[in-house]
Design an enzyme around this catalytic site. Sequence first.
Site, PDB file in Angstrom:
ATOM      1  N   TYR A 174       0.853  -1.186   0.000  1.00  0.00           N
ATOM      2  CA  TYR A 174       0.000   0.000   0.000  1.00  0.00           C
ATOM      3  C   TYR A 174       0.890   1.237   0.000  1.00  0.00           C
ATOM      4  O   TYR A 174       1.769   1.382   0.860  1.00  0.00           O
ATOM      5  CB  TYR A 174      -0.926   0.034   1.218  1.00  0.00           C
ATOM      6  CG  TYR A 174      -1.807   1.269   1.172  1.00  0.00           C
ATOM      7  CD1 TYR A 174      -2.864   1.333   0.269  1.00  0.00           C
ATOM      8  CD2 TYR A 174      -1.539   2.380   1.970  1.00  0.00           C
ATOM      9  CE1 TYR A 174      -3.648   2.477   0.181  1.00  0.00           C
ATOM     10  CE2 TYR A 174      -2.322   3.519   1.882  1.00  0.00           C
ATOM     11  CZ  TYR A 174      -3.375   3.560   0.984  1.00  0.00           C
ATOM     12  OH  TYR A 174      -4.151   4.690   0.881  1.00  0.00           O
ATOM     13  N   GLN A 215     -10.477   0.819   1.559  1.00  0.00           N
ATOM     14  CA  GLN A 215     -10.969  -0.036   0.471  1.00  0.00           C
ATOM     15  C   GLN A 215      -9.824  -0.784  -0.212  1.00  0.00           C
ATOM     16  O   GLN A 215      -9.992  -1.926  -0.650  1.00  0.00           O
ATOM     17  CB  GLN A 215     -11.781   0.773  -0.554  1.00  0.00           C
ATOM     18  CG  GLN A 215     -11.061   1.883  -1.271  1.00  0.00           C
ATOM     19  CD  GLN A 215     -11.144   3.214  -0.540  1.00  0.00           C
ATOM     20  OE1 GLN A 215     -11.306   3.274   0.664  1.00  0.00           O
ATOM     21  NE2 GLN A 215     -11.036   4.306  -1.296  1.00  0.00           N
ATOM     22  N   GLN A 275       9.258  16.166   9.216  1.00  0.00           N
ATOM     23  CA  GLN A 275       8.320  15.162   9.709  1.00  0.00           C
ATOM     24  C   GLN A 275       6.919  15.741   9.827  1.00  0.00           C
ATOM     25  O   GLN A 275       5.930  15.119   9.440  1.00  0.00           O
ATOM     26  CB  GLN A 275       8.780  14.662  11.084  1.00  0.00           C
ATOM     27  CG  GLN A 275       7.998  13.470  11.591  1.00  0.00           C
ATOM     28  CD  GLN A 275       8.105  12.285  10.652  1.00  0.00           C
ATOM     29  OE1 GLN A 275       9.175  11.770  10.405  1.00  0.00           O
ATOM     30  NE2 GLN A 275       7.004  11.873  10.091  1.00  0.00           N
ATOM     31  N   HIS A 306       4.282  15.860   6.881  1.00  0.00           N
ATOM     32  CA  HIS A 306       3.589  14.669   6.402  1.00  0.00           C
ATOM     33  C   HIS A 306       2.083  14.838   6.523  1.00  0.00           C
ATOM     34  O   HIS A 306       1.319  14.425   5.644  1.00  0.00           O
ATOM     35  CB  HIS A 306       4.028  13.436   7.184  1.00  0.00           C
ATOM     36  CG  HIS A 306       5.201  12.733   6.594  1.00  0.00           C
ATOM     37  ND1 HIS A 306       5.165  12.137   5.352  1.00  0.00           N
ATOM     38  CD2 HIS A 306       6.452  12.527   7.064  1.00  0.00           C
ATOM     39  CE1 HIS A 306       6.338  11.596   5.087  1.00  0.00           C
ATOM     40  NE2 HIS A 306       7.138  11.811   6.110  1.00  0.00           N
ATOM     41  N   GLU A 352       9.307   6.313  15.824  1.00  0.00           N
ATOM     42  CA  GLU A 352       9.523   5.744  14.491  1.00  0.00           C
ATOM     43  C   GLU A 352      10.914   6.139  13.987  1.00  0.00           C
ATOM     44  O   GLU A 352      11.686   5.308  13.529  1.00  0.00           O
ATOM     45  CB  GLU A 352       8.442   6.265  13.543  1.00  0.00           C
ATOM     46  CG  GLU A 352       8.600   5.809  12.114  1.00  0.00           C
ATOM     47  CD  GLU A 352       7.629   6.522  11.178  1.00  0.00           C
ATOM     48  OE1 GLU A 352       7.456   6.034  10.047  1.00  0.00           O
ATOM     49  OE2 GLU A 352       7.066   7.564  11.556  1.00  0.00           O
ATOM     50  N   HIS A 353      11.222   7.438  14.063  1.00  0.00           N
ATOM     51  CA  HIS A 353      12.531   7.951  13.673  1.00  0.00           C
ATOM     52  C   HIS A 353      13.175   8.609  14.886  1.00  0.00           C
ATOM     53  O   HIS A 353      12.532   9.408  15.576  1.00  0.00           O
ATOM     54  CB  HIS A 353      12.414   9.016  12.583  1.00  0.00           C
ATOM     55  CG  HIS A 353      11.640   8.583  11.373  1.00  0.00           C
ATOM     56  ND1 HIS A 353      10.286   8.841  11.230  1.00  0.00           N
ATOM     57  CD2 HIS A 353      12.026   7.923  10.255  1.00  0.00           C
ATOM     58  CE1 HIS A 353       9.877   8.351  10.064  1.00  0.00           C
ATOM     59  NE2 HIS A 353      10.909   7.791   9.462  1.00  0.00           N
ATOM     60  N   ASP A 380      14.623   8.431   4.437  1.00  0.00           N
ATOM     61  CA  ASP A 380      13.330   8.389   3.759  1.00  0.00           C
ATOM     62  C   ASP A 380      13.474   8.087   2.274  1.00  0.00           C
ATOM     63  O   ASP A 380      12.560   7.527   1.660  1.00  0.00           O
ATOM     64  CB  ASP A 380      12.601   9.719   3.935  1.00  0.00           C
ATOM     65  CG  ASP A 380      11.809   9.789   5.228  1.00  0.00           C
ATOM     66  OD1 ASP A 380      11.733   8.767   5.932  1.00  0.00           O
ATOM     67  OD2 ASP A 380      11.268  10.867   5.534  1.00  0.00           O
ATOM     68  N   GLU A 386       2.402 -34.961  29.427  1.00  0.00           N
ATOM     69  CA  GLU A 386       1.342 -34.112  28.864  1.00  0.00           C
ATOM     70  C   GLU A 386       0.072 -34.905  28.557  1.00  0.00           C
ATOM     71  O   GLU A 386      -0.887 -34.335  28.028  1.00  0.00           O
ATOM     72  CB  GLU A 386       1.843 -33.415  27.595  1.00  0.00           C
ATOM     73  CG  GLU A 386       2.897 -32.346  27.893  1.00  0.00           C
ATOM     74  CD  GLU A 386       3.244 -31.485  26.690  1.00  0.00           C
ATOM     75  OE1 GLU A 386       3.856 -30.433  26.892  1.00  0.00           O
ATOM     76  OE2 GLU A 386       2.876 -31.852  25.553  1.00  0.00           O
ATOM     77  N   HIS A 431       1.080 -39.141  20.767  1.00  0.00           N
ATOM     78  CA  HIS A 431       2.423 -38.613  20.562  1.00  0.00           C
ATOM     79  C   HIS A 431       3.464 -39.649  21.017  1.00  0.00           C
ATOM     80  O   HIS A 431       4.438 -39.922  20.318  1.00  0.00           O
ATOM     81  CB  HIS A 431       2.623 -37.321  21.369  1.00  0.00           C
ATOM     82  CG  HIS A 431       2.043 -36.105  20.720  1.00  0.00           C
ATOM     83  ND1 HIS A 431       0.703 -35.936  20.522  1.00  0.00           N
ATOM     84  CD2 HIS A 431       2.648 -34.983  20.222  1.00  0.00           C
ATOM     85  CE1 HIS A 431       0.479 -34.769  19.948  1.00  0.00           C
ATOM     86  NE2 HIS A 431       1.657 -34.174  19.744  1.00  0.00           N
TER      87      HIS A 431
END
Length: 427
Positions: free
Chosen positions: A124, A186, A255, A258, A322-323, A356, A410, A415
Amino acid sequence: MKIVKYPSEEDVSELVARPAVDLEALNGVVRQVLQRVKTEGDVAVKAYEEMFDHVALSELQVSDDEMSAAEAALSDELKGAIRQAYQNIRTFHDAQRHELPKVETCPGVTCWQRSVPIERVGLYVPGGTAPLFSTVLMLATPARLAGCKEIVLCTPPNREGHVHPAILFAAQVAGVSRIFKAGGVQAIGAMAYGTATIPQVYKIFGPGNRYVMAAKQAVSQEGVAIDMPAGPSEVCVVADEHANAAFVAADLLSQAEHGSDSQVLMITTSETMLHDVEQAVDEQLRQLPREAFAADALDNSRFVLVRDTHEAMALANRYAPEHLIIQTADYEHLAALVVNAGSVFLGPYACESAGDYASGTNHTLPTHGYARAYSGVNLDSFCRKVTFQQLTAEGIRSIGRTVELMADAEQLQAHRHAMTLRMRSIE
């Protein structure tokens, strides 16, 4: 912006918090869009494109003619820049390949791991207020290197129904298989569920706004993997008295531009630097074409004065940005103190813009504090690690009784039986 000097523990809790969001309302919209895309496919995607992106589309897939026209529309200089950025990104991600050797864990028991590419991935790429063609390179380049057979890209068109030519050219350079005109929730729904036109993918990558992030998290509960919860972008700058105030201000504004939901945080050990940066931000802000976006983001931003760089790093790690930009005299020392961050930029010349676009590191990174637990996109993001084991008769002798005892404990007798049969066969 809010200025906080020598924050208390209560102040710190507030400083590391992200802007509040009405999650109930947001998730309600996301669920409604996803459900309609799931049931109506292309019809729903086109309807939401008209509603949200204000464009009536007859076809969702970008045609070969549109790809050719896009390349012709770009200057040779920009195409050269895209190719150079691609090469740097490719070089850095190609170096991330590694093969683990086969390991004999005990006599007769050999284990190993193989990296297997995800066959079909969805990328995306935001394109609402800015055509982020750099994101195409960041996602498609490692996907192609990893060996993904099909790389599907969704990005919103403009009001004329066209995708920005730089996005299309970057997709061609990086090896995208097919491109579709779809944005927002969407697009995430279309890649998650599949439509008559847009194929269903196994993992979805890419940043976006809060709606895109919520949509990715929602579809991840329905069998589709996602890279990470990557939402509105953010930066934290740690600066001391030796920092260049103009550089710091420029990094904060790069930044903030954005979008209005971006967030910037500056932590400094110098009160003089705090005021110098504040003044430089005001001066540079007025020169930006996206001044309104940046100004809105600055309303959610904070400038913090602390006593020393160790306190600054403790706060930065609590914030988990993030940065993270460290512009101090001792940045190499402070780099070793980084625990929680998506990507780190060291020294006065390592601006976030470099990462970036063209340094080679990936800019698709965890936001909203998720850097405490998530990595940024890398070559392994597009692979699965499949483990193998091979046992000989000697291997059965080595671990057979251990397996029987553990299966007994167990209370899983089938098994135990599977191992017991083999133990008897070699007696």
